[in-house]
Design a protein around this motif. Structure first.
Motif, PDB file in Angstrom:
ATOM      1  N   THR A  92       0.843  -1.186   0.000  1.00  0.00           N
ATOM      2  CA  THR A  92       0.000   0.000   0.000  1.00  0.00           C
ATOM      3  C   THR A  92       0.878   1.236   0.000  1.00  0.00           C
ATOM      4  O   THR A  92       1.817   1.337   0.781  1.00  0.00           O
ATOM      5  CB  THR A  92      -0.903   0.031   1.262  1.00  0.00           C
ATOM      6  OG1 THR A  92      -1.692  -1.163   1.277  1.00  0.00           O
ATOM      7  CG2 THR A  92      -1.807   1.238   1.259  1.00  0.00           C
ATOM      8  N   ASN A  96      -1.238   7.841  -0.476  1.00  0.00           N
ATOM      9  CA  ASN A  96      -2.549   7.962  -1.130  1.00  0.00           C
ATOM     10  C   ASN A  96      -3.444   6.742  -0.898  1.00  0.00           C
ATOM     11  O   ASN A  96      -4.508   6.623  -1.489  1.00  0.00           O
ATOM     12  CB  ASN A  96      -2.382   8.218  -2.624  1.00  0.00           C
ATOM     13  CG  ASN A  96      -1.683   7.081  -3.342  1.00  0.00           C
ATOM     14  OD1 ASN A  96      -1.533   5.983  -2.823  1.00  0.00           O
ATOM     15  ND2 ASN A  96      -1.248   7.359  -4.558  1.00  0.00           N
ATOM     16  N   ASN A  97      -2.993   5.802  -0.069  1.00  0.00           N
ATOM     17  CA  ASN A  97      -3.745   4.600   0.282  1.00  0.00           C
ATOM     18  C   ASN A  97      -4.063   3.715  -0.933  1.00  0.00           C
ATOM     19  O   ASN A  97      -5.053   3.001  -0.940  1.00  0.00           O
ATOM     20  CB  ASN A  97      -5.031   4.957   1.041  1.00  0.00           C
ATOM     21  CG  ASN A  97      -5.376   3.890   2.053  1.00  0.00           C
ATOM     22  OD1 ASN A  97      -4.503   3.192   2.560  1.00  0.00           O
ATOM     23  ND2 ASN A  97      -6.659   3.754   2.329  1.00  0.00           N
ATOM     24  N   HIS A  98      -3.224   3.783  -1.948  1.00  0.00           N
ATOM     25  CA  HIS A  98      -3.406   2.988  -3.157  1.00  0.00           C
ATOM     26  C   HIS A  98      -2.717   1.632  -2.982  1.00  0.00           C
ATOM     27  O   HIS A  98      -1.558   1.561  -2.630  1.00  0.00           O
ATOM     28  CB  HIS A  98      -2.811   3.728  -4.364  1.00  0.00           C
ATOM     29  CG  HIS A  98      -2.934   2.979  -5.641  1.00  0.00           C
ATOM     30  ND1 HIS A  98      -1.897   2.263  -6.174  1.00  0.00           N
ATOM     31  CD2 HIS A  98      -3.974   2.823  -6.498  1.00  0.00           C
ATOM     32  CE1 HIS A  98      -2.287   1.700  -7.299  1.00  0.00           C
ATOM     33  NE2 HIS A  98      -3.538   2.029  -7.520  1.00  0.00           N
ATOM     34  N   ARG A  99      -3.469   0.548  -3.246  1.00  0.00           N
ATOM     35  CA  ARG A  99      -2.913  -0.809  -3.126  1.00  0.00           C
ATOM     36  C   ARG A  99      -2.447  -1.297  -4.481  1.00  0.00           C
ATOM     37  O   ARG A  99      -3.081  -1.032  -5.505  1.00  0.00           O
ATOM     38  CB  ARG A  99      -3.967  -1.766  -2.601  1.00  0.00           C
ATOM     39  CG  ARG A  99      -4.052  -1.752  -1.097  1.00  0.00           C
ATOM     40  CD  ARG A  99      -4.773  -2.989  -0.659  1.00  0.00           C
ATOM     41  NE  ARG A  99      -3.943  -3.620   0.343  1.00  0.00           N
ATOM     42  CZ  ARG A  99      -4.420  -4.195   1.420  1.00  0.00           C
ATOM     43  NH1 ARG A  99      -5.714  -4.256   1.613  1.00  0.00           N
ATOM     44  NH2 ARG A  99      -3.612  -4.739   2.291  1.00  0.00           N
TER      45      ARG A  99
END
Length: 154
Positions: A92, A96-99
């Protein structure tokens, strides 16, 4: 010595065979046809075909060297405790909390479209040897990226 997956090794062998058995004979045929047209000093087709032959021979030699030094990893001997070659890593981006999920690959197998990240890339180097829950900071051309490792699989 270059470690790689069996799939990557087989793909490299297939590419080498394609170059040697299909593309190189076509270029040699083009050279012979251009040579038959007469004066070679002003024959653009001849010079273009010779350049293509030189380029192909360079690619063939490079792939032969890679294969000569390649070692196929036995996946059954690897463990998923830490990130290593052939690990499938879910992480993660903390900012930006993008996985995202990538498989760690040798530089010769790396292909982001296929989800294969080179172990020699900045992110790949930062992830190697890390464990689930670890956070890494990676300096990339666009700045610094903070990544948290969520899972590791083989």
């Amino acid at each position: 010595m270059e470690y790689m997956s069996q799939e990557g090794y087989d793909k490299l062998v297939a590419e080498l065979r394609q170059l040697e058995n299909v593309e190189l004979p076509l270029v040699r045929e083009a050279i012979a046809e251009a040579r038959d047209k007469g004066d070679l000093s002003e024959n653009f087709e001849y010079h273009a075909a010779k350049r293509e032959q030189s380029r192909l021979l360079g690619r063939i030699r490079f792939k032969q060297r890679v294969l000569a030094h390649a070692r196929v990893l036995d996946v059954s001997r690897l463990n998923a405790d830490m990130v290593q070659l052939l690990s499938r890593v879910e992480m993660t981006n903390i900012d930006n909390n993008h996985r995202m999920t990538y498989t760690m690959a040798s530089p010769h197998e790396a292909n982001l479209r296929e989800g294969k990240l080179s172990i020699k890339s900045p992110i790949g180097q930062a992830l190697m040897g890390r464990k689930v829950g670890d956070t890494v900071e990676v300096h990339v051309p666009t700045g610094t990226v903070r990544l948290r490792i969520e899972s590791i699989q083989l």
